[in-house]
Design a protein around this motif. Structure first.
Motif, PDB file in Angstrom:
ATOM      1  N   ILE A 518       6.824  49.221 -12.687  1.00  0.00           N
ATOM      2  CA  ILE A 518       5.975  48.813 -11.527  1.00  0.00           C
ATOM      3  C   ILE A 518       5.582  49.824 -10.575  1.00  0.00           C
ATOM      4  CG2 ILE A 518       7.024  46.514 -11.571  1.00  0.00           C
ATOM      5  CD1 ILE A 518       8.588  47.434  -9.065  1.00  0.00           C
ATOM      6  N   GLY A 519       6.187  51.168 -10.893  1.00  0.00           N
ATOM      7  CA  GLY A 519       5.469  52.369 -10.286  1.00  0.00           C
ATOM      8  C   GLY A 519       6.287  52.490  -8.843  1.00  0.00           C
ATOM      9  N   PRO A 520       6.006  53.630  -7.987  1.00  0.00           N
ATOM     10  CA  PRO A 520       6.442  53.835  -6.900  1.00  0.00           C
ATOM     11  C   PRO A 520       6.224  52.922  -5.824  1.00  0.00           C
ATOM     12  CG  PRO A 520       4.725  55.554  -7.649  1.00  0.00           C
ATOM     13  CD  PRO A 520       5.337  54.849  -8.753  1.00  0.00           C
ATOM     14  N   GLU A 521       4.661  52.457  -5.963  1.00  0.00           N
ATOM     15  CA  GLU A 521       4.235  51.465  -4.945  1.00  0.00           C
ATOM     16  C   GLU A 521       5.133  50.109  -4.875  1.00  0.00           C
ATOM     17  OE1 GLU A 521       0.031  51.162  -5.193  1.00  0.00           O
ATOM     18  OE2 GLU A 521      -0.329  53.551  -4.687  1.00  0.00           O
ATOM     19  N   ALA A 522       5.619  49.715  -6.173  1.00  0.00           N
ATOM     20  CA  ALA A 522       6.446  48.607  -6.249  1.00  0.00           C
ATOM     21  C   ALA A 522       5.451  47.466  -5.987  1.00  0.00           C
ATOM     22  CB  ALA A 522       7.639  48.543  -5.395  1.00  0.00           C
ATOM     23  N   LEU A 523       4.242  47.380  -6.685  1.00  0.00           N
ATOM     24  CA  LEU A 523       3.107  46.301  -6.298  1.00  0.00           C
ATOM     25  C   LEU A 523       3.133  45.429  -7.495  1.00  0.00           C
ATOM     26  CD1 LEU A 523       0.655  47.480  -3.991  1.00  0.00           C
ATOM     27  CD2 LEU A 523       2.378  45.963  -3.475  1.00  0.00           C
ATOM     28  N   LEU A 524       3.220  44.169  -7.646  1.00  0.00           N
ATOM     29  CA  LEU A 524       2.635  43.508  -8.929  1.00  0.00           C
ATOM     30  C   LEU A 524       1.302  42.912  -8.579  1.00  0.00           C
ATOM     31  CD1 LEU A 524       5.891  41.322  -9.188  1.00  0.00           C
ATOM     32  CD2 LEU A 524       5.428  43.305 -10.240  1.00  0.00           C
ATOM     33  N   GLU A 525       0.879  42.001  -9.451  1.00  0.00           N
ATOM     34  CA  GLU A 525      -0.438  41.561  -9.211  1.00  0.00           C
ATOM     35  C   GLU A 525      -0.494  40.740  -8.012  1.00  0.00           C
ATOM     36  OE1 GLU A 525      -1.613  39.243 -12.924  1.00  0.00           O
ATOM     37  OE2 GLU A 525      -0.855  41.092 -14.279  1.00  0.00           O
ATOM     38  N   ARG A 526      -1.663  40.451  -7.635  1.00  0.00           N
ATOM     39  CA  ARG A 526      -1.775  39.628  -6.571  1.00  0.00           C
ATOM     40  C   ARG A 526      -1.297  40.208  -5.257  1.00  0.00           C
ATOM     41  NH1 ARG A 526      -0.912  33.382  -8.264  1.00  0.00           N
ATOM     42  NH2 ARG A 526      -1.955  33.599 -10.426  1.00  0.00           N
ATOM     43  N   SER A 527      -0.892  41.636  -5.350  1.00  0.00           N
ATOM     44  CA  SER A 527      -0.758  42.528  -4.099  1.00  0.00           C
ATOM     45  C   SER A 527       0.949  41.948  -3.866  1.00  0.00           C
ATOM     46  CB  SER A 527      -1.438  42.635  -2.933  1.00  0.00           C
ATOM     47  OG  SER A 527      -2.785  42.806  -3.083  1.00  0.00           O
ATOM     48  N   ILE A 528       1.602  41.634  -4.531  1.00  0.00           N
ATOM     49  CA  ILE A 528       2.793  41.043  -4.295  1.00  0.00           C
ATOM     50  C   ILE A 528       3.809  42.135  -4.337  1.00  0.00           C
ATOM     51  CG2 ILE A 528       4.914  39.514  -5.146  1.00  0.00           C
ATOM     52  CD1 ILE A 528       2.877  37.880  -6.520  1.00  0.00           C
ATOM     53  N   ARG A 529       4.633  42.738  -3.109  1.00  0.00           N
ATOM     54  CA  ARG A 529       5.400  43.696  -2.983  1.00  0.00           C
ATOM     55  C   ARG A 529       6.615  43.317  -3.464  1.00  0.00           C
ATOM     56  NH1 ARG A 529       4.999  48.450  -0.958  1.00  0.00           N
ATOM     57  NH2 ARG A 529       2.916  48.054  -0.179  1.00  0.00           N
TER      58      ARG A 529
END
Length: 598
Positions: A518-529
């Motif tokens: 998910i990467g360092p920003e830790a974001l999924l689709e629909r801007s889910i943190r």
């Protein structure tokens, strides 16, 4: 040259040219009719050679001792089939079978130009093949002369009755001469078929081939259990695993046909659709695309279950369970024909296995249940097919030698082999991930059920910035986590929905992979943190205590004059009398009228 005893010589030569070395059971049975030329009620399995059977059975009656037909005039023979496809297939079969007799064969089927058919009938025909509705139209318009008719064949009589053609069949048979020969072919002989035979046949001989008593040995039946939301993925993996030259996928509705056709087309399959909403021209083009190799998968409703003969059909997939045993056998009978092997695969939800087993038991079909092929199994099967490719064994041609040597000199054998593998795999659709379903012995009441997620030995909780307010649901959160975090469903544990966030439990063994994906920003689709938690979070109950001052209903309703039920402490009486609360009906309420004296 092969000799076929009891067959008109002209038809025997046609069979020999076609490559026949031995007749099927039903073809032998109709030749052994006693007395010769008698009416017959034949029940035989789909794909057993019924068209050739009634073709060779009718030849002595139609030719009347001759080798060739005279000039075509009023029809001598009539064959009735339930669908356009089957009628046109019967015509094609009779054309090569009667090629040396000079027979003129005409077709009368719905969806075709009726004026063209009428002109063909006016020119004359020895045999007419058609569907019930269109034949009735020609008879009513006096375009089809039934006066010289010597024989009538009802092919797939049970299907014609199921489709509501009983009145049309009776009209056709009533219009035919009484002194005719009548043959009925049906997969099963129900009471309605027996009554029709009793009314329109004379001393009919009942023929039941041995093949009717057992499942078709050339069809390998397979049962695949798939959770409902993964049905399409299971079908895709089955198609990829077998890589059949031609495959039929059967659905129960037109909407499902359109949906699956679009899905398969997006996944790179060469696919066509076949359903009742298509015109005759569209259906003909779809079948031709299957025959000449432009399409490999046909998604169809049961309109295609009868009469379609695709020479290279190796796989039948039941995306929806058929409604009865006859439909199951007719669908499956599209493959495994004329000695060729085929596979009939049933895609069944775990809770539908018991119904499927009843259907299979009634059809006298036995199979073993399993999970759909996994992505790894599909890829492994691809490699096996590639290793067995005959091109790898063919010697190098002279015109290829120079370029092969140049290719190897520039890139080396390993690089060339890697490029070859990439090109091969690039042409194939990627398989899908499917959940493995635990298979139980069906026994008495035990059924397969979706594998339950066991408690993990070690797990880690995560918080997602979406909850009930945002209409979060596990049914779309789980696929989202699997896609974005490269997870499998078995690695996802409990899911706890809160008002503004959702807690998700993951197996500890997949945490590092999930975080790196998910990467360092830790974001999924629909801007889910996504936030990793320490320990187990505290869950707020879904239905918590009501806020202070909220109205509460009484536990029970007391009688007007006391007793019966209790009230909560915060219940308010509507009035007081003598300092005591009064819970009865307020004054001024409606009263029942007194009964008048007699």
């Amino acid at each position: 040259m092969t000799e076929f005893e009891g067959i008109v010589p002209a038809l025997g030569r046609a069979l020999d040219k076609r490559g026949y070395t031995e007749l099927t059971q039903v073809q032998k049975a109709v030749l052994e009719l006693e007395p010769a030329g008698a009416d017959a009620l034949v029940s035989a399995q789909t794909g057993s050679g019924k068209t050739v059977a009634f073709g060779i059975a009718l030849a002595p009656t139609l030719l009347d001792g001759g080798e060739r037909f005279d000039r075509a005039a009023a029809p001598l023979g009539l064959a009735v089939a339930p669908t356009r496809e089957l009628a046109l297939q019967v015509k094609r079969e009779l054309e090569w079978l009667y090629a040396e007799t000079g027979a003129v064969i005409a077709s009368c089927v719905g969806g075709m130009d009726i004026r063209t058919e009428r002109r063909a009938l006016e020119r004359g025909a020895h045999i007419v093949v058609g569907t019930p509705g269109r034949l009735c139209d020609h008879i009513r318009r006096h375009a089809l002369d039934m006066s010289d008719l010597r024989a009538v064949v009802l092919d797939e009589a049970d299907e014609m009755l199921d489709l509501g053609f009983r009145e049309d069949l009776e009209f056709i048979l009533d219009a035919a001469p009484a002194e005719r020969r009548t043959l009925m072919f049906s997969a099963t002989v129900s009471r309605t078929i027996a009554n029709l035979a009793k009314n329109y046949q004379r001393d009919a001989v009942r023929i039941t081939t041995a093949a009717e008593q057992k499942q078709h040995v050339d069809i390998d039946y397979r049962g695949f259990l798939a959770v409902p939301q993964e049905r399409e993925n299971a079908i895709i993996n089955v198609l990829r695993y077998y890589e059949a030259r031609n495959a039929l996928v059967f659905c129960n509705t037109r909407a499902t046909v359109n949906h699956l056709t679009a899905r398969f087309n997006n996944r790179g399959f060469s696919v066509v659709a076949l359903s009742g909403e298509l015109s005759q021209s569209e259906r003909t083009h779809a079948l031709q695309a299957m025959r000449d190799g432009r399409a490999r998968v046909c998604v169809a409703t049961d309109v295609a279950a009868r009469g379609i003969d695709l020479p290279n059909l190796e796989l039948v997939v039941h995306a929806d369970l058929p409604t009865n045993t006859e439909t199951l056998l007719h669908r499956s009978g599209r493959t495994g024909r004329a000695g060729r092997k085929g596979v009939s695969a049933l895609i069944v939800a775990p809770n539908g296995r018991r119904r499927a087993e009843r259907l299979l038991r009634d059809a006298k079909v036995r199979l073993e249940w399993g999970s759909p092929p996994s992505a790894e199994e599909v890829l492994r099967r691809d490699d096996e097919r590639l290793m067995a490719d005959p091109n790898l064994d063919d010697p190098i041609q002279e015109n290829e030698t120079e370029f092969v040597e140049a290719l190897l000199a520039k890139h080396g054998a390993e690089q060339v082999a890697a490029a070859f593998v990439r090109l091969h795999r690039g042409k194939l659709s990627a398989p899908e991930d499917v959940t493995e379903v635990t298979i139980f012995d069906s026994g008495n009441a035990r059924e397969e059920r979706k594998p339950r997620r066991e408690d993990f030995d070690q797990s880690t909780w995560f918080s997602l910035s979406v909850g009930r307010k945002q209409n979060a649901e596990p049914r779309w959160l789980i696929p989202l986590l699997c896609r974005a975090g490269e997870l499998t469903k078995s690695e996802i544990g409990a899911i706890k929905m809160q008002q503004d966030e959702t807690y998700v439990e993951l197996d500890a063994t997949c945490v590092q992979r999930f975080l790196s994906t998910i990467g360092p920003e830790a974001l999924l689709e629909r801007s889910i943190r996504v936030v990793q938690l320490d320990g187990v979070p505290e869950f707020a109950p879904r239905n918590g205590p009501k806020p202070f001052g909220a109205k509460r209903r009484p536990v029970g309703k007391p009688h007007r004059k006391g007793g019966g039920g209790e009230w909560r402490d915060d219940a308010k009486p509507w009035a007081k009398k003598d300092g005591k609360p009064k819970f009865g009906k307020p004054a001024g309420g409606k009263k029942k009228p007194r009964k008048k004296p007699d």
